[in-house]
Enzyme design. Structure first.
Site, PDB file in Angstrom:
ATOM      1  CG  ASP A  11      83.438  33.273  50.892  1.00  0.00           C
ATOM      2  OD1 ASP A  11      83.021  32.826  48.971  1.00  0.00           O
ATOM      3  OD2 ASP A  11      82.746  32.724  51.409  1.00  0.00           O
ATOM      4  CG  ASP A  13      77.378  33.435  48.530  1.00  0.00           C
ATOM      5  OD1 ASP A  13      76.928  34.424  48.301  1.00  0.00           O
ATOM      6  OD2 ASP A  13      77.325  32.483  47.674  1.00  0.00           O
TER       7      ASP A  13
HETATM    8  P1  B16 Z   1      76.095  29.857  42.250  1.00  0.00           P
HETATM    9  P2  B16 Z   1      81.060  31.247  47.757  1.00  0.00           P
HETATM   10  C1  B16 Z   1      79.623  29.920  46.890  1.00  0.00           C
HETATM   11  O1  B16 Z   1      80.012  31.109  46.497  1.00  0.00           O
HETATM   12  C2  B16 Z   1      78.522  29.448  47.558  1.00  0.00           C
HETATM   13  O2  B16 Z   1      78.952  29.267  48.261  1.00  0.00           O
HETATM   14  C3  B16 Z   1      77.815  27.960  47.037  1.00  0.00           C
HETATM   15  O3  B16 Z   1      77.500  27.181  47.883  1.00  0.00           O
HETATM   16  C4  B16 Z   1      77.531  27.971  46.428  1.00  0.00           C
HETATM   17  O4  B16 Z   1      76.760  26.848  45.208  1.00  0.00           O
HETATM   18  C5  B16 Z   1      78.479  28.600  44.795  1.00  0.00           C
HETATM   19  O5  B16 Z   1      78.833  29.862  45.533  1.00  0.00           O
HETATM   20  C6  B16 Z   1      77.872  28.982  43.694  1.00  0.00           C
HETATM   21  O6  B16 Z   1      76.912  29.761  43.494  1.00  0.00           O
HETATM   22  O7  B16 Z   1      74.796  28.953  42.389  1.00  0.00           O
HETATM   23  O8  B16 Z   1      75.174  31.249  42.307  1.00  0.00           O
HETATM   24  O9  B16 Z   1      76.431  30.116  40.737  1.00  0.00           O
HETATM   25  O10 B16 Z   1      80.576  31.074  49.062  1.00  0.00           O
HETATM   26  O11 B16 Z   1      82.322  31.122  46.747  1.00  0.00           O
HETATM   27  O12 B16 Z   1      80.567  33.541  47.656  1.00  0.00           O
HETATM   28 MG    MG Z   2      81.046  31.450  51.318  1.00  0.00          MG
END
Ligand code: B16
Ligand code: MG
Length: 223
Positions: A11, A13
């Site tokens: 992952d 984030d």
């Molecule tokens: P965006 P991951 C996710 O990334 C985040 O954990 C989540 O908090 C966020 O809302 C989502 O990406 C969408 O992100 O607004 O940049 O499209 O943890 O799957 O890497």
């Molecule tokens: Mg994450």
């Protein structure tokens, strides 16, 4: 005992870098503008959840889920993203979380494949800023999938593109929705964060600095 490991799927984030903090700041800013109190604790629920789903959750928290039209909601989400994009412009390779680089090196040294599974629409930009884009064999982001986490689609897509069986993959996640996605895909799940939130993972480490190739391999083979 399980078979051989062929790939690690990470992952982004909260595992490779702490963009979770930037998402939090950007959502908090937006929530306050529309009179909703948004805490760090609330933010836990947003980890691994898509942008629009995150907004819906925040509106619900504030009891305002019926106050905006679809168009207004899209504007709110766009506003949050503008703020978020500004915050992530400052990201450099120094923002890779501790323990991640040595782990990636070990994975490569052992000839395993590397995948990224992030539902973020900003995943490529973040990976580029971290200097990690070229290190990964495949990056699966929001554009490549229909259903976000906790659906297993994103981890299954990564395995498919890496040409490996799901059972030979190790998924690494900091979010409960992400762990559900890994387990639903039939993979071994490594959780990073609190044992309580991530209890469905096969093994949980409280921080990325504790991740080690040998340690994870040991857990994997013992199951
Ligand atoms: P965006 P991951 C996710 O990334 C985040 O954990 C989540 O908090 C966020 O809302 C989502 O990406 C969408 O992100 O607004 O940049 O499209 O943890 O799957 O890497
Ligand atoms: Mg994450």
């Amino acid at each position: 005992m399980m078979g051989k490991i062929e790939a690690f799927i990470f992952d982004l984030d909260g595992v490779i870098t702490d963009t979770a903090e930037y998402h939090y700041l950007a959502w908090k800013g937006l929530a306050e503008e529309i009179g909703i109190t948004f805490t760090k604790e609330d933010n836990e629920q947003l980890k691994g959840i898509s942008r629009m789903e995150s907004l819906e959750l925040i509106l619900k928290l504030g009891g305002r889920e019926k106050d905006f039209s679809q168009e207004e909601k899209e504007q709110l989400a766009a506003k949050k993203n503008e703020h978020y994009v500004k915050l992530i412009e400052t990201i450099t390779p120094a923002d890779i979380l501790p323990g991640i680089e040595p782990l990636l090196e070990e994975i490569k040294k052992h000839g395993l494949k590397l995948g990224l599974a992030s539902v973020s629409k900003n995943a490529f930009a973040v990976m580029e800023s971290l200097g990690l884009k070229e290190e990964f064999d495949v990056i699966v982001d929001a554009a490549k999938i229909q259903k976000g986490k906790p659906d297993p689609e994103i981890f299954l897509t990564a395995a498919k593109l890496l040409n490996v069986e799901a059972s030979a993959c190790i998924g690494v996640e900091d979010a409960a929705a992400g762990v559900d996605s890994i387990k639903g895909a039939g993979m071994f799940a490594v959780g990073v964060g609190s044992e309580e939130t991530l209890h469905k993972a096969d093994v949980v480490y409280t921080g990325t600095e504790l991740l080690s190739y040998d340690g994870i391999l040991k857990e994997f083979t013992e199951r």
